[in-house]
Write an enzyme that holds these catalytic residues in place. Structure first.
Site, PDB file in Angstrom:
ATOM      1  NE  ARG A   1      82.170  62.387  26.909  1.00  0.00           N
ATOM      2  CZ  ARG A   1      83.304  61.958  27.434  1.00  0.00           C
ATOM      3  NH1 ARG A   1      84.298  62.803  27.625  1.00  0.00           N
ATOM      4  NH2 ARG A   1      83.465  60.681  27.754  1.00  0.00           N
TER       5      ARG A   1
ATOM      6  NE  ARG B   1      83.739  65.945  17.755  1.00  0.00           N
ATOM      7  CZ  ARG B   1      83.618  66.163  19.056  1.00  0.00           C
ATOM      8  NH1 ARG B   1      83.999  67.335  19.584  1.00  0.00           N
ATOM      9  NH2 ARG B   1      83.119  65.240  19.861  1.00  0.00           N
TER      10      ARG B   1
ATOM     11  N   GLY C   1      80.851  61.600  33.067  1.00  0.00           N
ATOM     12  CA  GLY C   1      80.251  61.482  34.392  1.00  0.00           C
ATOM     13  C   GLY C   1      78.965  60.702  34.312  1.00  0.00           C
ATOM     14  CG  HIS C   2      77.523  57.532  34.641  1.00  0.00           C
ATOM     15  ND1 HIS C   2      76.671  57.386  33.566  1.00  0.00           N
ATOM     16  CD2 HIS C   2      78.634  56.814  34.333  1.00  0.00           C
ATOM     17  CE1 HIS C   2      77.232  56.610  32.657  1.00  0.00           C
ATOM     18  NE2 HIS C   2      78.428  56.252  33.096  1.00  0.00           N
ATOM     19  CG  ASP C   3      71.887  60.328  38.935  1.00  0.00           C
ATOM     20  OD1 ASP C   3      70.803  60.800  38.599  1.00  0.00           O
ATOM     21  OD2 ASP C   3      72.233  60.186  40.125  1.00  0.00           O
TER      22      ASP C   3
ATOM     23  CG  ASP D   1      70.584  59.847  34.745  1.00  0.00           C
ATOM     24  OD1 ASP D   1      71.486  60.665  34.498  1.00  0.00           O
ATOM     25  OD2 ASP D   1      70.758  58.615  34.702  1.00  0.00           O
TER      26      ASP D   1
END
Length: 367
Positions: free
Chosen positions: A78, A84, A118-120, A149
């Site tokens: 992400r 970070r 989220g996903h594909d 994807d």
């Protein structure tokens, strides 16, 4: 950076084409993911692995040492995760201005959804593509995770990396490649957007030439429960198809869209009278644009696949062969996935990177 789905797919494509790609495995234990880092992890083929503890400063410093020599780095976290860790583009470009920094996300590096999971399926839902898939009288069809994807994600990232690497070679300056699956899926549908703007595509499913609306571009069940793909779009191909189909096809014609539902039902009745392979034999050697819908076990054994060696066995696992093919610089035959961290010492030695501070701090394997 080791991850799931699109980023490993991009890395696999580059590795298949002959690039040296190294997987960076986190040393800390990860949640168990089925089949990852086993011989069945096809997306990890052809690459070696180094394990680094990126939660330690020594591990971060070690990865920056590697980035200083690398042509590119790819990550699929992400937005903000690499920053970070102290491994964002700013830190990496300070060490290596020519580095191409590839980033793979669903929504992109910014915007109101950038930090949202989220996903594909959710990514392609926003692209407009998902809403166009499937029968008109049922919810949109789920197209595996191929569009978001792999097509709109990993493949776009691999293309972006190559383009940026060529630019870096010419100018000495690297850049960030921001690949977003939603945007990539939209780009795959560029032709459809043009059709729609020109009035040649209607909103709604199963209402157009290429979405199963036309009787001459769809799939049909045969008497044995298997399926046939029928796609004689051009007139001469349609004539060949109808001639081979026989007397029962006399009422079929490529008429206006209003006629398609009745024509599709008529063809469905005809094709249900014989088993699939009997139809395949009938159309063999013609330009009728007919093919059997093969299942996973059948596809590698089809004569076309066998003739071109379109599938290979790597570590005992049958999988698609690298594509596309190069006449002058064929890529190496894929090797099985490496065990996490298996190549750490060898890679550091060959790259001339001193891993002793990290090893002393327990950041890399010492054995």
């Amino acid at each position: 950076m080791v991850g799931l789905g699109p980023c490993p797919f991009a890395a696999m494509m580059l590795s298949d084409a002959g690039a040296e790609v190294i997987r960076i495995h986190p040393l800390a234990a990860r949640a168990e993911i089925p089949l990852m880092d086993t011989e069945f992890d096809v997306l990890a083929r052809g690459r070696r692995s180094i394990a680094i503890d990126l939660k330690r400063p020594e591990g971060v410093a070690l990865l920056l040492d590697l980035a200083e020599q690398a042509d590119g780095l790819m990550e699929g976290f992400r937005p903000g995760v690499m920053e970070r860790l102290g491994l964002g583009p700013e830190e990496c470009h300070a060490r290596n201005p020519r580095l191409v920094y590839g980033r793979m996300t669903g929504w992109g590096q910014d915007g109101p959804l950038a930090a949202t999971a989220g996903h594909d399926l959710t990514y392609i839902a926003l692209s407009g593509v998902l809403g166009a898939l499937g029968p008109a009288d049922r919810p949109p069809a789920v197209p595996l995770n191929l569009i978001g994807d792999f097509g709109g994600g990993g493949m776009m990232l691999a293309f972006g990396m190559v383009a940026a690497l060529l630019q870096a070679r010419a100018t000495g300056r690297g850049q960030v490649v921001d690949a977003a699956m939603t945007e990539g899926a939209s780009l795959l549908a560029a032709m459809i957007w043009g059709f729609r703007a020109g009035g040649a595509w209607q909103d709604g499913r199963q209402a157009n030439l290429l979405d199963g609306g036309a009787w001459f571009y769809g799939t049909y069940e045969c008497s044995d429960g298997r399926f046939l793909a029928v796609a004689p779009i051009e007139g001469r191909f349609a004539r060949t198809f109808l001639e081979r189909l026989g007397p029962g096809a006399t009422e079929l014609r490529q008429g206006p869209p209003a006629d398609w539902p009745a024509q599709r039902a008529r063809l469905a009745r005809i094709l249900r009278t014989r088993p699939r392979d009997e139809w395949v034999a009938l159309f063999e050697g013609t330009d009728a644009c007919v093919a059997p819908v093969l299942d996973w076990s059948e596809a590698p054994d089809h004569p076309q696949a066998r003739a071109r060696e379109s599938f290979v066995r790597v570590g005992g696992v049958t999988q698609p062969a690298p594509a596309p093919r190069f006449s002058g610089s064929p890529g190496p035959r894929p090797s099985p996935p490496a065990r996490p961290g298996a190549d750490t010492a060898e890679i550091l030695a060959r790259w001339g990177v001193d891993g002793s501070p990290a090893a002393a701090a327990g950041a890399i394997p010492t054995g």
